[in-house]
Design a protein around this motif. Structure first.
Motif, short mmCIF file in Angstrom:
data_model
loop_
_atom_site.label_atom_id
_atom_site.label_comp_id
_atom_site.label_asym_id
_atom_site.label_seq_id
_atom_site.Cartn_x
_atom_site.Cartn_y
_atom_site.Cartn_z
N ASN A 206 0.82 -1.21 0.00
CA ASN A 206 0.00 0.00 0.00
C ASN A 206 0.86 1.27 0.00
O ASN A 206 0.60 2.22 -0.74
CB ASN A 206 -0.91 -0.05 1.23
N HIS A 212 -3.33 3.98 -5.90
CA HIS A 212 -4.52 4.04 -5.05
C HIS A 212 -4.68 5.39 -4.34
O HIS A 212 -5.78 5.77 -3.96
CB HIS A 212 -4.45 2.96 -3.95
N HIS A 217 -8.26 7.65 -1.19
CA HIS A 217 -8.27 8.72 -0.18
C HIS A 217 -9.02 9.95 -0.69
O HIS A 217 -8.45 10.81 -1.34
CB HIS A 217 -6.84 9.09 0.21
N ASP A 358 -6.13 3.31 4.66
CA ASP A 358 -5.13 2.27 4.40
C ASP A 358 -5.23 1.14 5.43
O ASP A 358 -4.90 0.00 5.14
CB ASP A 358 -3.72 2.86 4.44
#
Ligand code: FES
Ligand SMILES: [Fe+2]
Length: 413
Positions: A206, A212, A217, A358
């Motif tokens: 991550n 991502h 987010h 996360d």
């Protein structure tokens, strides 16, 4: 054979695939503890500013091993496994403090700041009876030592006696970034801990994944703190073992990237009651506003605007881990900059505007891959299939491919 890794047929696509089994197999996890956490790898332990004076100590972890880091009377830094040589009890229970020596709570075996066993309670017995055999040698029973090195104020440890120094391990690109962050004396401004419902490697993926960041987010993209359209890229170190993801907010190159793509990450019609939260200071000359560095295996350095931090991921078994975050600032911060750092620290941590997600998404992966067939694997082809420096490229999974390459090298897969 104790040190044989379990047989695993890595998919022929190489580092663009990672079999789900590596997140699910207890035997693989056990081998990681040997081959990675006791292997030829440097592990971040603490900051040297956390133990400035003789007798100061801080406890931490290498893999599952509890570790004590101390400052001795000569000013040296020592690290030892925090495990009493008598029966294996945790020797030092406190997270930090100052001691002249460490006495075990169980039977009071006592150790120096360098880990030497200095006293055994009732060694001579009582009234001439009992006690340890006369040839019992205290020198043979100290704490297990960990080799340490202080690089720019970051203290690293390894169980490997032959491993190159930290700077060589990091390589020139990653060492330069550590120097950029630790360019003058720092001090800790706070800690947070976050339990993660997933294997340690899912968090390490991550933090190497710029793909991502601005999708998952919502806070980032909504308040324009980080968008994939901003200028930035990925730098690799040690052939991809380590990397740096960076972006520069003032250089948003394509304003409309988030329109009409069904991304949930830009929430319309929301604002902040207190917009002082978004006040920030450009404190580095290179214009970089967000820089997340991954140092294999479990350390990240973080600059998100004025939030500076070290993140350390501690494995707690096959499907659980804990993120230890140390936020710091510079000793010469003025009051306004320190206020900004403290306020912006709300971005990260278990309830943070950004990084709480996360902590959840790793759990979604862990739950999603339960029961997967032995040949099923994740796909990492964004940005190509190779592992190379990627300046100016943000839509890429190159840093994940680097992680899996390092992992396979160490694990023999
Ligand atoms: S376990 Fe530490 S003194 Fe016995
Ligand atoms: Fe994230």
């Amino acid at each position: 054979m104790k040190n044989e890794p379990p047989r695993i047929d890595w998919p022929e696509e190489g580092p663009t695939r990672s079999p789900y089994r590596v997140m699910n197999d207890p035997e693989i996890y056990r081998q990681e503890m040997q081959r990675i956490f006791r292997g030829p790898v440097w592990h971040y332990l603490c900051l040297d500013c956390e133990i400035p004076n003789a007798g100061d100590f801080r406890t931490t972890f290498i893999g599952e091993n509890p570790i004590i880091v101390t400052r001795d009377a000569d000013g040296g830094i020592n690290a030892m496994v925090n495990r009493c040589a008598h029966k294996g009890a945790l020797l030092c229970i406190d997270p930090c403090g100052n001691r002249k020596e460490f006495a075990c709570v169980y039977h009071a075996w006592t150790y120096s700041l360098k880990g030497d066993l200095t006293a055994v309670a009732f060694q001579r017995g009582l009234a001439g009876t009992g006690g340890m055999p006369s040839d019992f040698d205290l020198k043979q029973h100290g704490l297990e030592r960990v080799r340490v090195e202080n690089f720019c104020g970051m203290v690293y440890g390894t169980f490997d006696d032959k491993l190159e120094d930290v700077e060589t391990y990091l390589g020139p690109e990653m060492s330069a970034h550590v120097r950029r962050i630790f360019n003058r004396p720092v001090e800790v401004i706070g800690y947070s801990h976050q339990l993660l419902p997933n294997n340690w490697k899912l968090y390490m993926e991550n933090s190497r994944d710029p793909y991502h960041a601005t999708i998952l987010h919502a806070f980032y993209a909504t308040f324009k703190l980080n968008r994939l359209s901003m200028q930035g890229g990925v730098a690799l170190g040690h052939n991809g073992w380590h990397n740096l993801l960076y972006s520069a907010a003032e250089r948003d190159i394509q304003k409309d990237d988030y329109q009409g793509k069904g991304l949930r990450s830009v929430i319309k019609d929301v604002g902040l009651e207190d917009s002082s939260f978004l006040t920030r200071l450009q404190e580095f000359d290179d214009g970089i506003t967000v820089a997340i560095q991954s140092i294999f295996p479990t350390c990240n350095t973080q600059q998100i605007y004025n939030t500076l931090a070290i993140r350390q991921t501690v494995p707690l078994g096959l499907t659980k881990s804990e993120l230890h975050v140390t936020c710091f600032g510079y000793k010469d911060d003025d009051a306004e900059l320190r206020r900004m750092r403290n306020q912006q620290a709300n971005l990260i941590g278990p309830a943070g505007y950004v990084s709480m997600e996360d902590g959840s998404v790793g759990g979604y992966v862990q739950r999603g891959i339960a029961g997967a067939d032995k040949d099923e694997a994740s796909i990492m082809e964004m940005g190509g299939r190779d592992i190379k420096q990627s300046p100016g490229v943000r839509a890429t999974e190159v840093a994940l491919r680097g992680f899996w390459q390092a992992y396979r090298e160490l694990m023999g897969f």
